[in-house]
Design an enzyme around this catalytic site. Structure first.
Site, PDB file in Angstrom:
ATOM      1  N   SER A 174       0.981  88.953 -19.296  1.00 31.62           N
ATOM      2  CA  SER A 174       2.147  89.706 -19.813  1.00 31.62           C
ATOM      3  C   SER A 174       1.906  90.214 -21.230  1.00 31.62           C
ATOM      4  O   SER A 174       1.598  89.436 -22.122  1.00 31.62           O
ATOM      5  CB  SER A 174       3.383  88.802 -19.878  1.00 31.62           C
ATOM      6  OG  SER A 174       3.725  88.348 -18.619  1.00 31.62           O
ATOM      7  N   HIS A 208       3.651  94.677 -16.758  1.00 32.25           N
ATOM      8  CA  HIS A 208       2.417  94.608 -15.965  1.00 32.25           C
ATOM      9  C   HIS A 208       2.209  95.952 -15.283  1.00 32.25           C
ATOM     10  O   HIS A 208       3.110  96.489 -14.666  1.00 32.25           O
ATOM     11  CB  HIS A 208       2.539  93.546 -14.872  1.00 32.25           C
ATOM     12  CG  HIS A 208       2.608  92.152 -15.380  1.00 32.25           C
ATOM     13  ND1 HIS A 208       1.499  91.372 -15.536  1.00 32.25           N
ATOM     14  CD2 HIS A 208       3.647  91.414 -15.773  1.00 32.25           C
ATOM     15  CE1 HIS A 208       1.860  90.202 -16.007  1.00 32.25           C
ATOM     16  NE2 HIS A 208       3.167  90.198 -16.154  1.00 32.25           N
ATOM     17  N   HIS A 222       2.522  87.106  -9.276  1.00 29.34           N
ATOM     18  CA  HIS A 222       3.021  85.750  -9.529  1.00 29.34           C
ATOM     19  C   HIS A 222       3.607  85.128  -8.266  1.00 29.34           C
ATOM     20  O   HIS A 222       4.144  85.828  -7.408  1.00 29.34           O
ATOM     21  CB  HIS A 222       4.099  85.790 -10.618  1.00 29.34           C
ATOM     22  CG  HIS A 222       3.601  86.198 -11.960  1.00 29.34           C
ATOM     23  ND1 HIS A 222       3.491  87.513 -12.331  1.00 29.34           N
ATOM     24  CD2 HIS A 222       3.168  85.465 -13.018  1.00 29.34           C
ATOM     25  CE1 HIS A 222       3.008  87.576 -13.568  1.00 29.34           C
ATOM     26  NE2 HIS A 222       2.803  86.352 -14.003  1.00 29.34           N
ATOM     27  N   TYR A 237       6.292  83.426  -8.225  1.00 29.13           N
ATOM     28  CA  TYR A 237       7.765  83.585  -8.227  1.00 29.13           C
ATOM     29  C   TYR A 237       8.235  84.916  -7.656  1.00 29.13           C
ATOM     30  O   TYR A 237       9.416  85.103  -7.398  1.00 29.13           O
ATOM     31  CB  TYR A 237       8.347  83.379  -9.642  1.00 29.13           C
ATOM     32  CG  TYR A 237       7.856  84.344 -10.705  1.00 29.13           C
ATOM     33  CD1 TYR A 237       8.214  85.690 -10.711  1.00 29.13           C
ATOM     34  CD2 TYR A 237       7.026  83.896 -11.731  1.00 29.13           C
ATOM     35  CE1 TYR A 237       7.774  86.556 -11.680  1.00 29.13           C
ATOM     36  CE2 TYR A 237       6.575  84.753 -12.719  1.00 29.13           C
ATOM     37  CZ  TYR A 237       6.957  86.087 -12.685  1.00 29.13           C
ATOM     38  OH  TYR A 237       6.499  86.942 -13.648  1.00 29.13           O
ATOM     39  N   GLU A 238       7.310  85.856  -7.463  1.00 25.28           N
ATOM     40  CA  GLU A 238       7.699  87.136  -6.852  1.00 25.28           C
ATOM     41  C   GLU A 238       7.913  86.983  -5.348  1.00 25.28           C
ATOM     42  O   GLU A 238       8.371  87.911  -4.688  1.00 25.28           O
ATOM     43  CB  GLU A 238       6.630  88.193  -7.125  1.00 25.28           C
ATOM     44  CG  GLU A 238       6.563  88.598  -8.581  1.00 25.28           C
ATOM     45  CD  GLU A 238       5.326  89.421  -8.912  1.00 25.28           C
ATOM     46  OE1 GLU A 238       5.430  90.653  -8.860  1.00 25.28           O
ATOM     47  OE2 GLU A 238       4.271  88.827  -9.197  1.00 25.28           O
ATOM     48  N   ALA A 264       0.829  84.706 -21.257  1.00 22.58           N
ATOM     49  CA  ALA A 264       1.795  84.407 -22.316  1.00 22.58           C
ATOM     50  C   ALA A 264       2.395  83.056 -21.956  1.00 22.58           C
ATOM     51  O   ALA A 264       2.650  82.786 -20.783  1.00 22.58           O
ATOM     52  CB  ALA A 264       2.869  85.479 -22.355  1.00 22.58           C
ATOM     53  N   MET A 268       3.985  80.310 -16.110  1.00 22.45           N
ATOM     54  CA  MET A 268       4.249  80.488 -14.673  1.00 22.45           C
ATOM     55  C   MET A 268       3.075  81.126 -13.937  1.00 22.45           C
ATOM     56  O   MET A 268       3.253  81.743 -12.886  1.00 22.45           O
ATOM     57  CB  MET A 268       5.485  81.380 -14.485  1.00 22.45           C
ATOM     58  CG  MET A 268       6.708  80.928 -15.247  1.00 22.45           C
ATOM     59  SD  MET A 268       8.033  82.135 -15.083  1.00 22.45           S
ATOM     60  CE  MET A 268       9.185  81.538 -16.323  1.00 22.45           C
ATOM     61  N   SER A 269       1.867  81.005 -14.497  1.00 20.84           N
ATOM     62  CA  SER A 269       0.728  81.685 -13.853  1.00 20.84           C
ATOM     63  C   SER A 269      -0.543  80.877 -14.050  1.00 20.84           C
ATOM     64  O   SER A 269      -0.491  79.681 -14.304  1.00 20.84           O
ATOM     65  CB  SER A 269       0.561  83.080 -14.472  1.00 20.84           C
ATOM     66  OG  SER A 269       0.130  82.969 -15.814  1.00 20.84           O
ATOM     67  N   ASN A 289       6.528  82.025 -27.573  1.00 19.36           N
ATOM     68  CA  ASN A 289       7.833  81.466 -27.962  1.00 19.36           C
ATOM     69  C   ASN A 289       7.728  79.948 -28.026  1.00 19.36           C
ATOM     70  O   ASN A 289       6.846  79.352 -27.411  1.00 19.36           O
ATOM     71  CB  ASN A 289       8.892  81.860 -26.920  1.00 19.36           C
ATOM     72  CG  ASN A 289       8.500  81.431 -25.508  1.00 19.36           C
ATOM     73  OD1 ASN A 289       7.698  82.105 -24.852  1.00 19.36           O
ATOM     74  ND2 ASN A 289       9.013  80.315 -25.072  1.00 19.36           N
ATOM     75  N   HIS A 303      12.564  87.444 -21.536  1.00 17.53           N
ATOM     76  CA  HIS A 303      11.292  88.088 -21.205  1.00 17.53           C
ATOM     77  C   HIS A 303      10.944  89.140 -22.262  1.00 17.53           C
ATOM     78  O   HIS A 303       9.774  89.336 -22.576  1.00 17.53           O
ATOM     79  CB  HIS A 303      11.393  88.717 -19.811  1.00 17.53           C
ATOM     80  CG  HIS A 303      10.095  89.272 -19.308  1.00 17.53           C
ATOM     81  ND1 HIS A 303       8.971  88.482 -19.127  1.00 17.53           N
ATOM     82  CD2 HIS A 303       9.721  90.532 -18.973  1.00 17.53           C
ATOM     83  CE1 HIS A 303       7.971  89.241 -18.693  1.00 17.53           C
ATOM     84  NE2 HIS A 303       8.400  90.489 -18.594  1.00 17.53           N
TER      85      HIS A 303
HETATM   86  N1  HPA Z   1       8.186  79.058 -20.133  1.00 13.22           N
HETATM   87  C1  HPA Z   1       7.585  79.488 -19.009  1.00 13.22           C
HETATM   88  N2  HPA Z   1       6.833  80.585 -18.965  1.00 13.22           N
HETATM   89  C2  HPA Z   1       6.687  81.285 -20.101  1.00 13.22           C
HETATM   90  C3  HPA Z   1       7.283  80.896 -21.300  1.00 13.22           C
HETATM   91  C4  HPA Z   1       8.083  79.712 -21.313  1.00 13.22           C
HETATM   92  O1  HPA Z   1       8.650  79.292 -22.345  1.00 13.22           O
HETATM   93  N3  HPA Z   1       6.913  81.820 -22.244  1.00 13.22           N
HETATM   94  C5  HPA Z   1       6.125  82.720 -21.620  1.00 13.22           C
HETATM   95  N4  HPA Z   1       5.974  82.409 -20.327  1.00 13.22           N
END
Ligand code: HPA
Length: 265
Positions: free
Chosen positions: A24, A54, A76, A78-79, A106, A204-205, A228, A240
């Site tokens: 990302s 993406h 992903h 989750y998609e 990320a 998540m990847s 973050n 996001h």
């Molecule tokens: N959690 C899960 N996935 C993420 C995060 C997060 O804080 N930041 C970027 N992808």
């Protein structure tokens, strides 16, 4: 036509040595370096990328003299795709001749000493996605049924990346990446759990791809761009947009590091 035949024909047998999956907000490297770009939608048996930030194309390029294939955007879990579907491109890279795979993402900081825009080398991972991409019949031509996972993220590549970062004056963090399925971000309690279990960053990847790459004997290097503070670590709610904004801020540093690593490989 099969995927490999299609790609070899389209690229005139490009034979990339290095694969890079761009996470990302990190896809710009494939705008800067691009010999041939093929949208996933045109590639037999590939699935389209649908997430904001993406692009969804496979890019063949020479970076500092090395032939690389980049995924500009990934699929992903989750998609709603299966683990097998999202990791198919890793098997394709292996069959195209790739030896080293650089996985990027990320991620949220679980480790309280990490700051947004830090880069973290992944030393190991925890798969909390509730699924494994190697489920189902095993293709013995690619790898064994019960693959060893004791050194997915190769120490020699971590050292090489650290050497490159030193020369560029980039400070790197190192740590364990904890993968959840998403798409919801974590609760503060889930982040406390991840920390107790040894996590430094959460996302998540990456883990499905790392498992498959290790299985088919690709050397893996993993780099997380800390976007973050994870849930409950900072005070702010997660979005996001924030993830994309912060990765955008660190993309120059990220790109310089990747270019140096590719050259040194
Ligand atoms: N959690 C899960 N996935 C993420 C995060 C997060 O804080 N930041 C970027 N992808």
């Amino acid at each position: 036509m099969g995927t490999i035949e299609f790609l070899n024909e389209k690229t005139n047998n490009y034979a990339p040595e290095i694969g890079i999956i761009l996470g990302s907000g990190l896809g710009e490297l494939a705008d800067e370096y691009c010999d041939i770009a093929i949208p996933y939608s045109e590639i037999p048996d590939f699935i389209k990328s649908t997430v904001k930030g993406h692009k969804g194309r496979l890019v063949f390029a020479k970076i500092n003299g090395k032939r690389v294939v980049m995924m500009q955007g990934r699929n992903h879990y989750y998609e709603g795709h299966s683990m097998q579907e999202i990791t198919y491109p890793v098997k394709v890279m292996k069959k195209l001749g790739v030896k080293t795979l650089i996985l990027t993402n990320a991620a949220g900081a679980v480790n309280e000493s990490f700051k947004p825009s830090d880069l973290m080398l992944i030393t190991d991972h925890i798969n909390n996605m509730g699924a494994n991409p190697l489920f189902g019949a095993n293709d013995e031509t690619l790898g064994e049924r019960f693959p060893d996972m004791s050194e997915i993220y190769k120490k020699k590549l971590i050292e090489l990346a650290e050497g490159c970062a030193d020369k560029l004056g980039i400070k790197l963090q190192k740590g364990v990446y904890f993968a959840n399925s998403g798409p919801s971000y974590e609760t503060p309690a889930e982040i406390r759990m991840a920390r107790i279990l040894g996590a430094d960053a959460v996302g998540m990847s990456t883990v499905p791809e790392a498992i498959v790459a290790n299985y088919c004997k690709l050397d893996v290097l993993g780099i997380s761009c800390i976007s973050n503070a994870a849930s409950g670590v900072g005070s702010a709610a997660l979005s996001h947009e924030e993830v994309i904004d912060v990765t955008n801020q660190s993309k120059a540093k990220f790109k310089n590091l990747i270019k140096a690593i590719v050259q040194a490989l």
